[in-house]
Structures are given as C-alpha cells and as structure tokens.
Design an enzyme around this catalytic site. Structure first.
Site, short mmCIF file in Angstrom:
data_model
loop_
_atom_site.label_atom_id
_atom_site.label_comp_id
_atom_site.label_asym_id
_atom_site.label_seq_id
_atom_site.Cartn_x
_atom_site.Cartn_y
_atom_site.Cartn_z
N HIS A 18 5.79 -12.03 5.89
CA HIS A 18 5.88 -11.40 4.52
C HIS A 18 7.03 -11.30 3.80
CE1 HIS A 18 5.53 -8.26 7.19
NE2 HIS A 18 6.21 -7.44 6.24
N PHE A 19 7.19 -11.34 2.60
CA PHE A 19 8.44 -10.98 1.74
C PHE A 19 7.93 -9.94 0.92
CE2 PHE A 19 11.34 -14.98 2.44
CZ PHE A 19 10.41 -15.83 3.12
N ILE A 45 0.73 -1.21 -0.11
CA ILE A 45 0.06 0.09 -0.16
C ILE A 45 0.84 1.37 0.01
CG2 ILE A 45 -0.33 0.41 2.39
CD1 ILE A 45 -3.55 0.76 1.88
#
Ligand code: 5GP
Length: 147
Positions: free
Chosen positions: A107-108, A39
């Site tokens: 998360h990557f 985002i």
C-alpha cells in the site's frame, strides 16, 4: 478474490476490504487499484492506494500491478490536495515490520502535511556515502539487469 498471497501467507485486512467483507471509505477504484481513507489518519485526507494483486511488499509486486498503481497515484494525490486544501504531502510505502509495515499487502500512503505539523513526522538521520559507493551502485545495477 481469485488471487492468493504467496504460500503460507495469511489474508490481510486489505484482502477483506478488497473482497467487500469489510467497509471502507472508497475514493477510487479501477480494475487493478483501490484507494480509500486510512482508518487512523495522520492528517485529514490520509489515503491508502493499494493494488488488487496480492503482494506483501513492493519488491514482490508485478510490473503490471505496479504500473497500474503508479498511473493513478498523481491523480489521487491531486484530488486529496484539492479536497483538503493541503498543498504539501508525503507518499509513504513501508515494507517489513522494522520498516513500520503493519498490513502485509502493498500500500501507498498519501499523507497531507499541514502547516500545523499534522501529517507524517520524519526522523531522517543523514549518513554519508562510503568508499564502497561505486561498488554498491554497480552491484545494484547488475541485480537490476539480471531481473
Ligand atoms: P503500514 O504501517 O502497514 O504502512 O500502514 C497500514 C495502515 O493501514 C495504517 O495507517 C492503518 O491506520 C491502516 N489500516 C489498518 N487497518 C485498516 C482498516 O481496517 N481500514 C482502513 N481504512 N485502514 C486501515
């Protein structure tokens, strides 16, 4: 989502995205993995790749979920490069607040690094291996063999 984080751990924004309760710009999904645009991108195409398994940090992730992410990372990276025209990129994976983790679901980041400098900035302060390197390597190796 049937799976839950470890006891006492709150759902994250990514749990809500996985559950469809929050929107995202999805670029890939399979049984075990979801990928979507960040985002607040550091550069165009900045993509997050997450396991569906709820784990806060990489060390808590199962081998199976980790393998599922690893299997698709190169394919998603290639697609990000093709879509953006970037030729270089970083894969970033933060664990813990001091290590810049803000969302506590593994998360990557795939972050294109552009000629104009946009992308991941790294302040990489080099150290030197000390006299304890052999012992340290042996200790880590032993821990791996025990796990
Ligand atoms: P971290 O610092 O934890 O490694 O990175 C978390 C990332 O998640 C940040 O780059 C942030 O911009 C992104 N992020 C946080 N909330 C949302 C959201 O609601 N949607 C999307 N697509 N990305 C988010």
């Amino acid at each position: 989502m049937g799976l839950r984080y470890a006891d006492g751990m709150a759902d994250t924004i990514f749990t809500k995205i996985l559950a469809g309760e929050l929107p995202c710009h999805r670029v890939y999904e399979d049984e075990d993995v979801l990928a979507f645009l960040d985002i607040n991108p550091l550069s165009p195409g900045h993509t997050l790749v997450i396991p569906k398994e709820p784990a806060e940090t990489l060390d808590q992730l199962s081998d199976e979920a980790s393998a599922a992410v690893g299997r698709v990372l190169p394919r998603i990276a290639r697609a990000v490069l093709q879509a953006t025209g970037a030729t270089q990129y970083n894969v970033l994976q933060n664990n813990g607040p001091r290590a810049h983790q803000a969302v506590f679901h593994v998360h990557f980041h795939i972050i294109p690094k552009l000629e104009d400098g946009r992308g991941l900035g790294i302040d990489w302060q080099l150290g030197t291996l000390g006299d304890d390197a052999a012992e340290l390597a042996a200790t880590i190796a032993k821990q791996i063999s025990l796990s």
